[in-house]
Scaffold this motif. Sequence first.
Motif, mmCIF file in Angstrom:
data_model
loop_
_atom_site.group_PDB
_atom_site.id
_atom_site.type_symbol
_atom_site.label_atom_id
_atom_site.label_comp_id
_atom_site.label_asym_id
_atom_site.label_seq_id
_atom_site.Cartn_x
_atom_site.Cartn_y
_atom_site.Cartn_z
ATOM 1 N N SER A 128 -7.832 -109.823 -69.807
ATOM 2 C CA SER A 128 -7.945 -108.735 -69.066
ATOM 3 C C SER A 128 -7.175 -108.274 -67.680
ATOM 4 O O SER A 128 -7.061 -107.838 -67.053
ATOM 5 C CB SER A 128 -8.521 -107.507 -69.134
ATOM 6 N N LEU A 129 -8.291 -110.079 -66.918
ATOM 7 C CA LEU A 129 -7.842 -109.911 -65.549
ATOM 8 C C LEU A 129 -6.549 -109.942 -65.611
ATOM 9 O O LEU A 129 -5.690 -109.349 -64.549
ATOM 10 C CB LEU A 129 -8.022 -111.860 -65.079
ATOM 11 N N TYR A 130 -5.211 -110.094 -66.379
ATOM 12 C CA TYR A 130 -3.883 -110.401 -65.776
ATOM 13 C C TYR A 130 -3.700 -109.660 -66.571
ATOM 14 O O TYR A 130 -2.252 -108.729 -65.679
ATOM 15 C CB TYR A 130 -3.023 -111.469 -67.021
ATOM 16 N N VAL A 131 -3.870 -108.497 -67.323
ATOM 17 C CA VAL A 131 -2.902 -106.953 -66.951
ATOM 18 C C VAL A 131 -3.791 -106.480 -65.692
ATOM 19 O O VAL A 131 -2.682 -105.263 -65.667
ATOM 20 C CB VAL A 131 -3.954 -106.493 -68.430
ATOM 21 N N HIS A 132 -4.927 -106.347 -65.692
ATOM 22 C CA HIS A 132 -5.213 -105.459 -64.654
ATOM 23 C C HIS A 132 -4.996 -105.623 -63.283
ATOM 24 O O HIS A 132 -3.803 -105.018 -62.273
ATOM 25 C CB HIS A 132 -6.804 -105.836 -64.118
ATOM 26 N N ASN A 176 -15.989 -105.019 -70.246
ATOM 27 C CA ASN A 176 -15.414 -106.385 -70.350
ATOM 28 C C ASN A 176 -15.107 -105.655 -71.992
ATOM 29 O O ASN A 176 -15.192 -105.320 -72.468
ATOM 30 C CB ASN A 176 -15.904 -108.397 -70.038
ATOM 31 N N LEU A 177 -14.016 -106.879 -71.882
ATOM 32 C CA LEU A 177 -13.105 -106.703 -73.454
ATOM 33 C C LEU A 177 -14.158 -107.238 -74.593
ATOM 34 O O LEU A 177 -14.485 -106.983 -75.849
ATOM 35 C CB LEU A 177 -12.221 -107.569 -73.278
ATOM 36 N N VAL A 178 -15.310 -107.973 -74.477
ATOM 37 C CA VAL A 178 -16.148 -108.355 -75.514
ATOM 38 C C VAL A 178 -16.865 -107.175 -76.044
ATOM 39 O O VAL A 178 -17.148 -106.836 -76.817
ATOM 40 C CB VAL A 178 -17.376 -109.098 -74.927
ATOM 41 N N TYR A 179 -17.344 -106.192 -74.718
ATOM 42 C CA TYR A 179 -18.073 -105.404 -74.690
ATOM 43 C C TYR A 179 -16.911 -103.925 -76.176
ATOM 44 O O TYR A 179 -17.134 -103.145 -76.348
ATOM 45 C CB TYR A 179 -18.817 -104.712 -73.713
ATOM 46 N N ARG A 180 -15.730 -103.649 -75.081
ATOM 47 C CA ARG A 180 -14.889 -103.448 -75.503
ATOM 48 C C ARG A 180 -14.196 -102.986 -77.415
ATOM 49 O O ARG A 180 -14.606 -102.193 -77.581
ATOM 50 C CB ARG A 180 -13.421 -102.803 -74.282
ATOM 51 N N ARG A 181 -14.395 -104.565 -77.640
ATOM 52 C CA ARG A 181 -14.347 -104.666 -79.411
ATOM 53 C C ARG A 181 -15.243 -104.568 -79.565
ATOM 54 O O ARG A 181 -15.173 -104.113 -80.549
ATOM 55 C CB ARG A 181 -13.595 -106.387 -78.977
ATOM 56 N N LEU A 182 -16.743 -105.012 -79.126
ATOM 57 C CA LEU A 182 -18.403 -104.285 -79.785
ATOM 58 C C LEU A 182 -17.945 -102.822 -80.326
ATOM 59 O O LEU A 182 -18.358 -102.621 -81.416
ATOM 60 C CB LEU A 182 -19.251 -105.300 -79.268
ATOM 61 N N ALA A 183 -17.898 -101.923 -79.331
ATOM 62 C CA ALA A 183 -17.215 -100.963 -79.392
ATOM 63 C C ALA A 183 -16.220 -100.453 -80.587
ATOM 64 O O ALA A 183 -16.680 -99.293 -81.511
ATOM 65 C CB ALA A 183 -17.228 -100.058 -77.921
ATOM 66 N N GLY A 184 -15.404 -100.926 -80.283
ATOM 67 C CA GLY A 184 -14.324 -100.658 -81.746
ATOM 68 C C GLY A 184 -14.675 -100.822 -83.282
ATOM 69 O O GLY A 184 -14.187 -100.699 -84.112
ATOM 70 N N GLN A 185 -16.554 -101.252 -82.926
ATOM 71 C CA GLN A 185 -16.592 -101.360 -84.247
ATOM 72 C C GLN A 185 -17.774 -101.120 -84.760
ATOM 73 O O GLN A 185 -17.567 -100.435 -85.570
ATOM 74 C CB GLN A 185 -17.484 -103.209 -84.656
ATOM 75 N N ALA A 193 -18.014 -111.360 -61.154
ATOM 76 C CA ALA A 193 -19.603 -111.113 -61.845
ATOM 77 C C ALA A 193 -19.399 -111.310 -63.152
ATOM 78 O O ALA A 193 -21.114 -111.394 -63.283
ATOM 79 C CB ALA A 193 -19.613 -109.751 -60.566
ATOM 80 N N ASN A 194 -18.727 -110.902 -63.943
ATOM 81 C CA ASN A 194 -19.562 -110.629 -64.866
ATOM 82 C C ASN A 194 -18.853 -111.731 -66.183
ATOM 83 O O ASN A 194 -19.710 -112.000 -67.358
ATOM 84 C CB ASN A 194 -19.071 -109.521 -65.788
ATOM 85 N N ASN A 195 -17.562 -111.973 -65.860
ATOM 86 C CA ASN A 195 -17.824 -113.842 -66.758
ATOM 87 C C ASN A 195 -17.949 -114.370 -67.371
ATOM 88 O O ASN A 195 -18.782 -114.474 -68.626
ATOM 89 C CB ASN A 195 -16.366 -113.967 -66.735
ATOM 90 N N ALA A 196 -18.935 -115.422 -66.137
ATOM 91 C CA ALA A 196 -19.748 -116.514 -65.937
ATOM 92 C C ALA A 196 -21.245 -115.709 -67.206
ATOM 93 O O ALA A 196 -21.787 -116.625 -68.315
ATOM 94 C CB ALA A 196 -20.089 -116.951 -65.537
ATOM 95 N N ARG A 197 -21.258 -114.191 -66.773
ATOM 96 C CA ARG A 197 -22.560 -113.840 -67.609
ATOM 97 C C ARG A 197 -22.722 -113.868 -68.877
ATOM 98 O O ARG A 197 -23.788 -113.528 -69.550
ATOM 99 C CB ARG A 197 -23.308 -112.536 -66.606
ATOM 100 N N LYS A 256 -12.043 -120.092 -70.678
ATOM 101 C CA LYS A 256 -10.722 -120.442 -69.319
ATOM 102 C C LYS A 256 -10.802 -119.616 -68.268
ATOM 103 O O LYS A 256 -9.917 -120.319 -67.143
ATOM 104 C CB LYS A 256 -9.383 -120.657 -69.971
ATOM 105 N N MET A 257 -11.244 -118.758 -68.122
ATOM 106 C CA MET A 257 -10.897 -117.447 -67.159
ATOM 107 C C MET A 257 -12.185 -117.216 -66.265
ATOM 108 O O MET A 257 -12.006 -116.798 -64.891
ATOM 109 C CB MET A 257 -11.149 -115.777 -67.972
ATOM 110 N N VAL A 258 -13.531 -117.942 -66.552
ATOM 111 C CA VAL A 258 -14.138 -118.494 -65.987
ATOM 112 C C VAL A 258 -13.829 -119.207 -64.607
ATOM 113 O O VAL A 258 -14.128 -119.323 -63.708
ATOM 114 C CB VAL A 258 -15.523 -118.824 -66.086
ATOM 115 N N PRO A 259 -13.370 -120.395 -64.604
ATOM 116 C CA PRO A 259 -12.674 -121.190 -63.865
ATOM 117 C C PRO A 259 -11.522 -120.963 -62.789
ATOM 118 O O PRO A 259 -10.966 -121.106 -61.478
ATOM 119 C CB PRO A 259 -12.453 -122.771 -63.928
#
Length: 267
Positions: free
Chosen positions: A178-182, A32-41, A103-107, A249-252
Amino acid sequence: MAREIADDAAAPAAIRSIYEDIRAVLGSPVVNLVYRRLAGQGEDVLRDSWRLLRPAYLDGRIARYAAPLALIVPKEMAMPGALPPATAGDMPAIRAVIAAYNANNARNLVAFSALLGLEPGGTDFPPLDDGAGMPDAPSGISIPALPVFGSLPEALQQTIRRLNLFGDTGEEGAPVASLYVHLSHWPEMLAYVERTLQPLHEADTLTRWRVETTDRAAMAPLSDLRAPTELRTVLEPILGALVRRTIPKMVPIGTYLGRALKPGASG
């Protein structure tokens, strides 16, 4: 715009290795985007953050507090109308994409709320049943690669920008979900999603769901996952909007779409 490393092929070997571990631990094909942004740092930021969170993913604590978030969307809600005929043959892949994000967003929301040390807003919400809302597991069906948003046709970009406002805070600079982009692999489905969510957005239902999801995620007793001050100083500018706005917002929204697109759900 925050830098991210979306393409494994463009990532250094050390980051690719962490991505693979994230996929294995979460049991999901999506990073997910959170990890991809971490990697960007840089590798250190991604590695140090993942090292803090990984044990709580493995021992099930994060999943325990994430599962009830799906119950924020009432199960008795009416489902939308018939699916667009053009997407009929693609529904297994579409459902697989949504299931992977669900499966990922809520966690991830529970985990990163704890990592950033977020506090709940103080609303006294009624309890939700522990574990009763766990989303469907990813199906194992192969899903297409995540497109690059800027490479999409302008009409699709505009649709995604409109969708990205649904349930959002309305401030400038909302990260693109990212869900919308996918889902842009299937333009007819993306248009269907917009038609489906529009009434919920106009009724402020999506906003109410976002606020409750944010607060409930921050209530999880996971203070041991809070990042050291130095690391939080790095994380806040790159993840703050994602964890406070986009993921809640994307979880619900993902929960609702997952139910709406189950076989036999739409009529």
